[in-house]
Design an enzyme around this catalytic site. Structure first.
Site, PDB file in Angstrom:
ATOM      1  N   LYS A  95      -7.503  -3.167   1.620  1.00  0.00           N
ATOM      2  CA  LYS A  95      -7.474  -2.333   0.415  1.00  0.00           C
ATOM      3  C   LYS A  95      -8.671  -1.401   0.304  1.00  0.00           C
ATOM      4  CE  LYS A  95      -3.621  -3.767  -1.568  1.00  0.00           C
ATOM      5  NZ  LYS A  95      -2.465  -2.816  -1.623  1.00  0.00           N
ATOM      6  N   GLU A 117      -4.650  -0.651 -10.840  1.00  0.00           N
ATOM      7  CA  GLU A 117      -3.777  -1.779 -11.105  1.00  0.00           C
ATOM      8  C   GLU A 117      -3.982  -2.777  -9.980  1.00  0.00           C
ATOM      9  OE1 GLU A 117      -2.824   0.741  -9.328  1.00  0.00           O
ATOM     10  OE2 GLU A 117      -1.989  -0.342  -7.626  1.00  0.00           O
ATOM     11  N   SER A 384      -3.818  -8.369   7.263  1.00  0.00           N
ATOM     12  CA  SER A 384      -4.302  -7.426   6.252  1.00  0.00           C
ATOM     13  C   SER A 384      -5.358  -7.998   5.322  1.00  0.00           C
ATOM     14  CB  SER A 384      -3.117  -6.912   5.435  1.00  0.00           C
ATOM     15  OG  SER A 384      -2.405  -8.007   4.877  1.00  0.00           O
TER      16      SER A 384
END
Lengths: 402, 270
Positions: A95, A117, A384
């Site tokens: 991210k 969010e 990830s």
């Protein structure tokens, strides 16, 4: 063959075929046009790119390793499996590649306040982190249900100086957090930059987030060439909104000999209706600024999703994935909560790497795919995120209270 | 002439401004809506705006969000909303009815099917919050073929260039969103609205109505001074929220507020 020149979507208005676009309230149209101009300008600006590269190298810790999971590969008895170690990034997931990029853009645009969010909390943490790093105010919207199952990430965000707002409307998960962030954005448009965490939202977000995440695939190309002297046969990544998957896939889209598999959350099973597999089991519709595959009822209401992984618990997937699915360029599959949990344990015990539950979905599909392939074939799976945040969920699943 | 056009023409002839109440269809229950529409007309409504419930109403403040949630507990669908309009039409063939909602229920029904069903039910126009003119090309083909008006929004952030786009693409009227924010927000600035409406009228031949932040007779009359119509939503829906389970009180409270707005607005004309 290394260029992505042939593949050039989206078009100027953000469409990937019939998908994508700018389905949004009029108040946001001009601010989004301003963002689009800034994004196009700075993506071509060598000074901005140099600053971004520097942040990615020294702050995020890139390049992330491409690790050959030798023991797991031999146990699976088929293709060689490489893990792209996004779990080793600062804050523990892919991210941050995107939040660093968008926050630098926000600063260039003179915005002083960041909103985001978050579902699992990884994007919220990554946003709070860069906001702290750049001295910007940060507000994170998170579904109330998610604040409970990801309490540690809520506290991390608070430590980083962010305000976490629990969202109590609708299903109280990621989609409702997105709704609430949109409402904040439309109200505070003058000073606020909305860092969307996935390849969703109105144009330019799906393209912009992809471009910031594409470093995953670009590094993979170079690294696998060094390891193996060639490109992989298959890429595997989990898909909630789909940002880590598109980051890995995008630089390979024109290499049609490289198969691409996006793995969605089948929750309790696709036939139970309790899942989060929009591409596998949904239909095209419009939500959160774009047209894409959605989980919806016969009347167009968005239905509640389920996945053991909060980061996959979203009723849509990015519009570029919708296009790749229809074009047949990528295949989308789904694995259940239990399959993902099994893969979580496998990687932990066999390789000594604790994966995020999101990434465990990709690993669970590798368990099925690798044995069907030859020993000289190569799979790259996007690891990830790391699984520290999920320890409580896994323990609870096994009836253990920590 | 469409019902909306006819209505604005007669208002103009009478020197009056349009009062446009909004309620969410099926809030708090499906049986309440049609009688309430008639009551609103009796209390002075010129055009009725009916919200189509949606699970993810991104542009709504808490009051209308809750209204949509209440309607959805009764599974009020777009088809059912069209049925309500059809029932309303059996007694009222003059008052224009406008649907306000989000793109997805219409997408799922299909643009052609929607336009056919809506026209047949007696709907006059549609306003889709998350469908700007750029994304409405295919819908407009279908609505224009069946005489439905598509109303587009202009906001404080809309550039002059986009005002031209919106006023060319739309028909019926231009809906000016008076503030940056969601429905029911409280920071209305009348002077700013006046300037914006004047600016919109430089480009648009259509009437300009103003919504968001209008909550009482005073704000309605102030806006009526500078625009062709006033849209009031959250303030009415709040009356529903305050009187759940008491349909008589809901009707009375809404009629009282609308009458007060009507009177205040009509005083403005002289």
């Amino acid at each position: 063959m290394s260029s992505t020149e042939k593949y050039n979507l989206p078009d100027d208005r953000g469409h990937f075929g019939q998908y994508g676009g700018q389905f949004m309230a009029e108040t946001l149209m001009e601010p989004v046009a301003e963002l689009t101009r800034a994004y196009h300008h700075y993506m071509q600006d060598p000074v901005f790119q140099a600053e971004l590269d520097k942040e990615l190298q020294h702050y995020v810790g890139r390049p992330s390793p491409l690790y050959y999971a030798e023991r797991w590969s031999s146990m699976l008895g088929g293709a060689k499996v490489y893990l792209k170690r996004e779990d080793l990034n600062h804050t523990g997931a892919h991210k941050i590649n995107n939040t660093v990029g968008q926050a630098l853009l926000a600063k260039r645009m003179g915005k002083t306040r960041i909103i985001a969010e978050t579902g699992a909390g990884q994007h919220g943490v990554a946003s709070a982190t860069v906001a702290a790093r750049l001295g910007m105010e940060c507000v994170v919207y998170m579904g109330e249900e998610d604040t409970q199952r990801q309490a540690m990430n809520v506290y991390r965000m608070k430590l980083l100086g962010a305000k976490v707002v629990p969202v109590t409307t609708g299903s109280r998960t990621l989609k409702d957090a997105l709704n609430e962030a949109m409402r904040d954005w439309v109200t505070n448009i003058d000073n606020t930059f909305y860092i969307i965490g996935t390849v969703a939202g109105p144009h330019p977000y799906p393209a912009m987030v992809r471009d910031f995440q594409a470093i995953i695939g670009r590094e993979t190309r170079e690294q696998i060439q060094l390891h193996e002297g060639r490109q992989p046969d298959a890429l595997v990544a989990c898909v909630g909104g789909g940002s880590n998957a598109i980051g890995l896939f995008y630089p390979f889209i024109d290499d049609t000999e490289v198969a691409m598999y996006g793995v969605e959350g089948a929750g309790h099973g696709l036939d139970t209706g309790r899942h989060a597999a929009a591409l596998c089991a949904g239909a095209p519709g419009v939500l959160h600024g774009n047209r894409t595959y959605l989980l919806e009822d016969a009347h167009g209401q968005i239905i509640e999703t389920h996945s053991v992984s909060a980061g996959l618990d979203y009723p849509g997937a990015g519009p570029e994935h919708a296009w790749l699915k229809d074009a047949g360029r990528a295949q989308y599959v789904a694995v259940t909560d239990n399959e993902a949990l099994d893969a979580f344990h496998d990687l932990t015990r066999i390789e000594g790497i604790i994966p995020a539950l999101e990434s465990s979905h990709a690993l669970a599909y590798v368990k099925k795919l690798a044995p069907t392939m030859n020993k000289d074939q190569i799979i790259v799976v996007n690891l990830s995120g790391r699984g520290d945040k999920d320890i409580h969920t896994v323990a609870a699943h096994e009836g253990i209270e920590l | 002439m469409s019902r909306i056009e006819t209505r604005f023409a007669s208002l103009k002839a009478a020197g009056k401004k349009a009062l446009i109440p909004y309620v969410t269809a099926g809030d708090p229950g499906p049986s309440v809506t049609v009688p309430l529409m008639h009551k609103m007309v009796a209390a002075g409504a010129d055009i009725i705006e009916l919200g189509v419930p949606f699970s993810d109403p991104m542009a709504e403040g808490p009051v209308i969000q809750k209204a949509m949630e209440r309607a959805l507990t009764h599974d009020v669908t777009l088809t059912e909303v069209l049925g309500m309009v059809n029932t309303f039409r059996q007694q009222d063939d003059a008052t224009p009815v406008l649907l306000m909602g989000y793109a997805n229920p219409i997408e799922v029904m299909g643009y052609r099917q929607f336009a056919e069903n809506a026209a047949e039910a007696g709907v006059d126009g549609v306003l889709i919050v998350d469908m700007p003119p750029e994304e409405a090309v295919e819908l407009l083909v279908e609505t224009q073929a069946r005489g439905l008006d598509v109303i587009f929004l202009v906001s404080p952030t809309t550039t002059d260039e986009r005002i031209q786009l919106v006023s060319h693409a739309g028909s019926g009227f231009v809906y000016y969103v008076s503030l940056k924010g969601v429905t029911g927000a409280g920071h209305l600035n009348v002077q700013e609205v006046a300037q914006k409406v004047t600016n919109i009228k430089r480009f648009a031949q259509l009437p300009v109505c103003v919504g968001f932040g209008i909550k009482d007779a005073e704000s309605a009359s102030q806006i009526a001074r500078v625009a062709d119509g006033v849209v009031v939503g959250s303030a009415l829906v709040k009356k529903i929220q305050e009187n759940l389970g008491q349909t008589d009180k809901i009707e009375a409270a809404i009629a009282d507020l609308l009458s007060a707005m009507r009177n205040a607005m009509d005083r403005e004309k002289s």
